[in-house]
Design a protein around this motif. Structure first.
Motif, PDB file in Angstrom:
ATOM      1  N   ARG A  16     117.937  23.066 -32.328  1.00 47.74           N
ATOM      2  CA  ARG A  16     119.306  23.161 -31.806  1.00 47.74           C
ATOM      3  C   ARG A  16     120.166  24.172 -32.545  1.00 47.74           C
ATOM      4  O   ARG A  16     121.322  24.363 -32.199  1.00 47.74           O
ATOM      5  N   LEU A  17     119.596  24.816 -33.561  1.00 46.58           N
ATOM      6  CA  LEU A  17     120.397  25.719 -34.382  1.00 46.58           C
ATOM      7  C   LEU A  17     120.053  27.179 -34.091  1.00 46.58           C
ATOM      8  O   LEU A  17     118.884  27.519 -33.932  1.00 46.58           O
ATOM      9  N   PRO A  18     121.077  28.043 -34.072  1.00 46.48           N
ATOM     10  CA  PRO A  18     120.855  29.460 -33.782  1.00 46.48           C
ATOM     11  C   PRO A  18     120.484  30.274 -35.024  1.00 46.48           C
ATOM     12  O   PRO A  18     121.046  31.338 -35.286  1.00 46.48           O
ATOM     13  N   ILE A  19     119.546  29.735 -35.814  1.00 49.32           N
ATOM     14  CA  ILE A  19     119.115  30.437 -37.026  1.00 49.32           C
ATOM     15  C   ILE A  19     117.592  30.420 -37.080  1.00 49.32           C
ATOM     16  O   ILE A  19     116.948  29.522 -36.536  1.00 49.32           O
ATOM     17  N   PRO A  20     116.995  31.403 -37.747  1.00 52.74           N
ATOM     18  CA  PRO A  20     115.536  31.434 -37.892  1.00 52.74           C
ATOM     19  C   PRO A  20     115.032  30.272 -38.753  1.00 52.74           C
ATOM     20  O   PRO A  20     115.781  29.680 -39.531  1.00 52.74           O
ATOM     21  N   GLU A  21     113.755  29.974 -38.625  1.00 53.80           N
ATOM     22  CA  GLU A  21     113.121  28.866 -39.342  1.00 53.80           C
ATOM     23  C   GLU A  21     113.314  28.970 -40.851  1.00 53.80           C
ATOM     24  O   GLU A  21     113.591  27.966 -41.517  1.00 53.80           O
ATOM     25  N   ASP A  22     113.191  30.164 -41.420  1.00 52.86           N
ATOM     26  CA  ASP A  22     113.332  30.290 -42.871  1.00 52.86           C
ATOM     27  C   ASP A  22     114.748  29.944 -43.333  1.00 52.86           C
ATOM     28  O   ASP A  22     114.944  29.339 -44.381  1.00 52.86           O
ATOM     29  N   GLN A  23     115.767  30.289 -42.538  1.00 54.53           N
ATOM     30  CA  GLN A  23     117.141  29.926 -42.891  1.00 54.53           C
ATOM     31  C   GLN A  23     117.365  28.418 -42.731  1.00 54.53           C
ATOM     32  O   GLN A  23     118.113  27.823 -43.499  1.00 54.53           O
ATOM     33  N   PHE A  24     116.710  27.822 -41.750  1.00 55.76           N
ATOM     34  CA  PHE A  24     116.809  26.370 -41.574  1.00 55.76           C
ATOM     35  C   PHE A  24     116.233  25.652 -42.798  1.00 55.76           C
ATOM     36  O   PHE A  24     116.845  24.722 -43.326  1.00 55.76           O
ATOM     37  N   SER A  50     112.589  13.091 -50.413  1.00 51.14           N
ATOM     38  CA  SER A  50     112.090  12.452 -49.190  1.00 51.14           C
ATOM     39  C   SER A  50     112.955  11.258 -48.780  1.00 51.14           C
ATOM     40  O   SER A  50     112.882  10.804 -47.647  1.00 51.14           O
ATOM     41  N   LYS A  51     113.795  10.777 -49.691  1.00 49.97           N
ATOM     42  CA  LYS A  51     114.691   9.649 -49.396  1.00 49.97           C
ATOM     43  C   LYS A  51     116.054  10.110 -48.891  1.00 49.97           C
ATOM     44  O   LYS A  51     116.874   9.314 -48.475  1.00 49.97           O
ATOM     45  N   VAL A  52     116.305  11.419 -48.966  1.00 48.56           N
ATOM     46  CA  VAL A  52     117.543  12.000 -48.449  1.00 48.56           C
ATOM     47  C   VAL A  52     117.249  12.484 -47.035  1.00 48.56           C
ATOM     48  O   VAL A  52     116.378  13.329 -46.832  1.00 48.56           O
ATOM     49  N   VAL A  53     117.966  11.933 -46.060  1.00 51.30           N
ATOM     50  CA  VAL A  53     117.678  12.229 -44.658  1.00 51.30           C
ATOM     51  C   VAL A  53     118.887  12.889 -44.003  1.00 51.30           C
ATOM     52  O   VAL A  53     119.963  12.290 -43.932  1.00 51.30           O
ATOM     53  N   LEU A  54     118.696  14.114 -43.527  1.00 54.74           N
ATOM     54  CA  LEU A  54     119.746  14.775 -42.758  1.00 54.74           C
ATOM     55  C   LEU A  54     119.650  14.265 -41.325  1.00 54.74           C
ATOM     56  O   LEU A  54     118.602  14.373 -40.689  1.00 54.74           O
ATOM     57  N   GLU A  55     120.721  13.678 -40.845  1.00 50.85           N
ATOM     58  CA  GLU A  55     120.732  13.095 -39.503  1.00 50.85           C
ATOM     59  C   GLU A  55     121.206  14.076 -38.451  1.00 50.85           C
ATOM     60  O   GLU A  55     120.780  14.025 -37.308  1.00 50.85           O
ATOM     61  N   ASP A  56     122.131  14.952 -38.829  1.00 51.71           N
ATOM     62  CA  ASP A  56     122.687  15.887 -37.874  1.00 51.71           C
ATOM     63  C   ASP A  56     123.195  17.116 -38.608  1.00 51.71           C
ATOM     64  O   ASP A  56     123.646  17.019 -39.753  1.00 51.71           O
ATOM     65  N   ILE A  57     123.108  18.256 -37.947  1.00 58.85           N
ATOM     66  CA  ILE A  57     123.680  19.499 -38.452  1.00 58.85           C
ATOM     67  C   ILE A  57     124.519  20.074 -37.324  1.00 58.85           C
ATOM     68  O   ILE A  57     124.007  20.356 -36.244  1.00 58.85           O
ATOM     69  N   ASN A  58     125.817  20.202 -37.576  1.00 57.61           N
ATOM     70  CA  ASN A  58     126.729  20.767 -36.576  1.00 57.61           C
ATOM     71  C   ASN A  58     127.005  22.212 -36.988  1.00 57.61           C
ATOM     72  O   ASN A  58     127.773  22.455 -37.919  1.00 57.61           O
ATOM     73  N   PHE A  59     126.375  23.146 -36.280  1.00 58.01           N
ATOM     74  CA  PHE A  59     126.488  24.546 -36.679  1.00 58.01           C
ATOM     75  C   PHE A  59     127.889  25.092 -36.450  1.00 58.01           C
ATOM     76  O   PHE A  59     128.380  25.893 -37.237  1.00 58.01           O
ATOM     77  N   GLN A  60     128.552  24.667 -35.382  1.00 58.32           N
ATOM     78  CA  GLN A  60     129.908  25.163 -35.107  1.00 58.32           C
ATOM     79  C   GLN A  60     130.901  24.724 -36.167  1.00 58.32           C
ATOM     80  O   GLN A  60     131.739  25.496 -36.608  1.00 58.32           O
ATOM     81  N   LYS A  61     130.822  23.468 -36.580  1.00 63.79           N
ATOM     82  CA  LYS A  61     131.741  22.937 -37.596  1.00 63.79           C
ATOM     83  C   LYS A  61     131.254  23.192 -39.015  1.00 63.79           C
ATOM     84  O   LYS A  61     131.979  22.936 -39.973  1.00 63.79           O
ATOM     85  N   ARG A  62     129.994  23.640 -39.144  1.00 68.20           N
ATOM     86  CA  ARG A  62     129.377  23.898 -40.447  1.00 68.20           C
ATOM     87  C   ARG A  62     129.325  22.622 -41.300  1.00 68.20           C
ATOM     88  O   ARG A  62     129.669  22.623 -42.486  1.00 68.20           O
ATOM     89  N   THR A  63     128.894  21.524 -40.669  1.00 62.94           N
ATOM     90  CA  THR A  63     128.772  20.251 -41.377  1.00 62.94           C
ATOM     91  C   THR A  63     127.368  19.679 -41.202  1.00 62.94           C
ATOM     92  O   THR A  63     126.657  20.033 -40.261  1.00 62.94           O
ATOM     93  N   PHE A  64     126.995  18.803 -42.114  1.00 70.95           N
ATOM     94  CA  PHE A  64     125.752  18.038 -41.958  1.00 70.95           C
ATOM     95  C   PHE A  64     126.033  16.585 -42.329  1.00 70.95           C
ATOM     96  O   PHE A  64     126.836  16.292 -43.219  1.00 70.95           O
ATOM     97  N   GLN A  65     125.405  15.689 -41.601  1.00 70.55           N
ATOM     98  CA  GLN A  65     125.509  14.250 -41.852  1.00 70.55           C
ATOM     99  C   GLN A  65     124.207  13.807 -42.520  1.00 70.55           C
ATOM    100  O   GLN A  65     123.129  14.288 -42.151  1.00 70.55           O
ATOM    101  N   PHE A  66     124.300  12.890 -43.463  1.00 73.84           N
ATOM    102  CA  PHE A  66     123.089  12.418 -44.131  1.00 73.84           C
ATOM    103  C   PHE A  66     123.218  10.955 -44.533  1.00 73.84           C
ATOM    104  O   PHE A  66     124.304  10.388 -44.559  1.00 73.84           O
TER     105      PHE A  66
END
Length: 104
Positions: A16-24, A50-66
């Motif tokens: 869902r992100l407009p960035i290449p795999e290496d940047q992800f 492995s215990k830290v889980v990113l649930e969502d990355i909002n590219f427009q708002k530049r936020t991540f939920q974990f």
């Protein structure tokens, strides 16, 4: 290897992100490193990536939920997890996490 940093659930976020795999991969690693650095002084113990889980990355708002999938001390992190911020500048990714203090 990216398998050391990214779990299967997080890998689906990359589509869902407009960035290449290496940047992800860099974004996820940097986000987890920021989470670790924020929580370590409170936990006083290492936190497995492995215990830290990113649930969502909002590219427009530049936020991540974990959230942390490992039991941690009550009051350190809300049960619903927390949020961090990121940005890309000059070929680098910058991430940060700030925990809000619970107000009675």
């Amino acid at each position: 290897s990216s398998d050391l940093v990214i779990n299967g659930g997080e890998q689906r976020l990359s589509t869902r992100l407009p960035i290449p795999e290496d940047q992800f991969i860099l974004l996820v690693f940097s986000a987890k490193e920021s989470i670790y650095k924020c929580l370590y002084p409170l936990l006083k113990r290492p936190l497995d990536f492995s215990k830290v889980v990113l649930e969502d990355i909002n590219f427009q708002k530049r936020t991540f939920q974990f959230h942390i999938s490992d039991p941690i001390e009550p009051g350190v992190l809300s049960s619903s997890g927390a949020q961090g911020r990121f940005d890309f500048m000059h070929g680098c990714v910058h991430t940060g996490v700030e925990l809000a203090k619970d107000v009675p």
